[in-house]
Write an enzyme that holds these catalytic residues in place. Structure first.
Site, mmCIF file in Angstrom:
data_model
loop_
_atom_site.group_PDB
_atom_site.id
_atom_site.type_symbol
_atom_site.label_atom_id
_atom_site.label_comp_id
_atom_site.label_asym_id
_atom_site.label_seq_id
_atom_site.Cartn_x
_atom_site.Cartn_y
_atom_site.Cartn_z
ATOM 1 N N LYS A 52 32.291 44.895 17.535
ATOM 2 C CA LYS A 52 32.557 44.514 16.297
ATOM 3 C C LYS A 52 31.300 43.925 15.370
ATOM 4 O O LYS A 52 31.193 44.346 14.092
ATOM 5 C CB LYS A 52 33.868 43.287 16.050
ATOM 6 C CG LYS A 52 35.085 44.097 16.506
ATOM 7 C CD LYS A 52 36.254 43.028 16.637
ATOM 8 C CE LYS A 52 37.555 43.606 17.318
ATOM 9 N NZ LYS A 52 38.445 42.633 17.556
ATOM 10 N N GLN A 96 39.627 36.442 17.816
ATOM 11 C CA GLN A 96 39.971 37.341 19.076
ATOM 12 C C GLN A 96 40.942 36.786 19.809
ATOM 13 O O GLN A 96 41.183 35.824 20.155
ATOM 14 C CB GLN A 96 38.668 37.501 19.689
ATOM 15 C CG GLN A 96 38.585 38.658 20.625
ATOM 16 C CD GLN A 96 38.779 39.858 20.065
ATOM 17 O OE1 GLN A 96 38.614 40.461 18.876
ATOM 18 N NE2 GLN A 96 39.637 41.103 20.704
ATOM 19 N N ASP A 119 42.372 40.837 9.901
ATOM 20 C CA ASP A 119 43.296 41.319 11.053
ATOM 21 C C ASP A 119 44.878 41.522 10.446
ATOM 22 O O ASP A 119 45.697 42.452 11.339
ATOM 23 C CB ASP A 119 43.484 40.352 12.102
ATOM 24 C CG ASP A 119 42.439 40.939 13.356
ATOM 25 O OD1 ASP A 119 42.110 42.177 13.491
ATOM 26 O OD2 ASP A 119 42.115 40.123 14.322
HETATM 27 N N1 GUN Z 1 43.023 41.692 20.637
HETATM 28 C C1 GUN Z 1 43.507 42.940 20.756
HETATM 29 N N2 GUN Z 1 43.310 43.608 19.911
HETATM 30 C C2 GUN Z 1 42.923 42.453 19.004
HETATM 31 C C3 GUN Z 1 42.804 42.865 17.469
HETATM 32 O O1 GUN Z 1 43.050 43.959 16.939
HETATM 33 N N3 GUN Z 1 42.228 41.835 16.617
HETATM 34 C C4 GUN Z 1 42.110 40.541 17.380
HETATM 35 N N4 GUN Z 1 41.718 39.493 16.665
HETATM 36 N N5 GUN Z 1 42.391 40.324 18.662
HETATM 37 C C5 GUN Z 1 42.857 41.519 19.305
#
Ligand code: GUN
Length: 281
Positions: A52, A96, A119
């Site tokens: 990311k 995350q 998100d």
């Molecule tokens: N863990 C698995 N997929 C995601 C996601 O799309 N965003 C976040 N923040 N954590 C995750």
């Protein structure tokens, strides 16, 4: 059978984001900023966060990662989020997941300013999505919608089976499809007869983390199959939730793993961060 190429679509989205980020900088002197909060040392989470941050750098988005040990208290995480809520350089805040067991994930997500919730996990954005109002939409289901759009896959009136009912994937996916006027069935681990649902569907979207769950006899001839699964199997290779070699010949469209939905998730995160920065402008 046509493959849905998520890798090249993600590149296309990122190219558009790059152009618009540059425009925003030139016209309004605004650089979009993303804060990522990473707790603990789960290798997969570390790998995702690194991807990311790298993607942000590639499109000209400022990013900062707050790396925290898994012994950290909930209050310390909350204090960091509040700092990011009040930081004018930050347009997006991403925690995350999963968080360590002692942390109340729902509580943490509620602290994020909904206007910076790139998100789309905050209840405010979830509610707006369900209602059909403009909102931040979780990146993976948003990426799947982008794929349908790019490949001109009609959703109105179609029977869609969403396999998996998580807050991150299945539930927002179902809301988006319902908003697009599809007839949506959501299945989960307590569903009595999964095959009965999948085999009727014009479109199957699966994201549960079970390698090869969707087999040939569960899929209708000519169906569209979207595979959100990412499973590392014994030989070290990455496979989805669909038995791709046997299912793909029956499909009109199918996403591969890797190179399908995966790259779209990060592209949509960048797109959501840009959207937030534009709102600030
Ligand atoms: N863990 C698995 N997929 C995601 C996601 O799309 N965003 C976040 N923040 N954590 C995750």
């Amino acid at each position: 059978m046509q493959l849905i190429d998520g890798k090249s679509l993600a590149k296309k989205v990122q190219a558009t984001v790059t152009t618009e980020v540059a425009q925003l900088k030139q016209e309004k002197n605004i650089v979009p900023g993303l804060a990522v909060i990473l707790v603990g040392d789960d290798p997969a989470s570390h790998a995702y966060v690194k991807m990311k941050a790298k993607a942000c750098e590639n499109v000209g988005v400022y990013s900062i990662t707050h790396n925290m040990p898994d012994t950290i208290s909930q209050d310390e995480i909350i204090a960091t989020i509040e700092m990011m809520n009040n930081n004018p350089r930050i347009d997006g805040i991403l925690v995350q997941l999963p968080l360590p067991k002692q942390i109340d994930t729902d509580k943490i997500l509620e602290v994020i300013d909904p206007k910076k919730d790139v998100d789309g996990f905050h209840a405010y954005n979830v509610g707006r999505l369900v209602t059909g109002l403009d909102s931040f939409v979780p990146c993976t289901p948003l990426g799947v919608m982008k794929m349908f759009e790019e490949y001109d896959i009609e959703l109105r009136g179609k029977d869609v089976c969403v396999v998996g009912a998580s807050n991150i994937v299945g539930k927002p996916m179902a809301s988006l499809l319902l908003n697009a006027e599809a007839t949506v069935t959501v299945t989960h681990i307590y569903t009595k007869d999964l095959k009965a649902h999948t085999s009727k569907a014009d479109i199957i979207v699966v994201g549960v983390g079970v390698a090869g769950l969707i087999k040939e006899d569960m899929v209708k001839e000519g169906a569209v199959v979207i595979d959100i699964g990412m499973n590392r199997i014994e030989d070290g290779s990455l496979v989805g939730d669909v038995d791709f070699p046997n299912v793909s010949p029956k499909c009109s469209y199918i996403t591969p793993v890797p190179g399908g939905v995966g790259p779209m998730t990060i592209a949509m995160l960048l797109s959501n961060t840009l959207k937030s920065a534009k709102a600030r402008a």
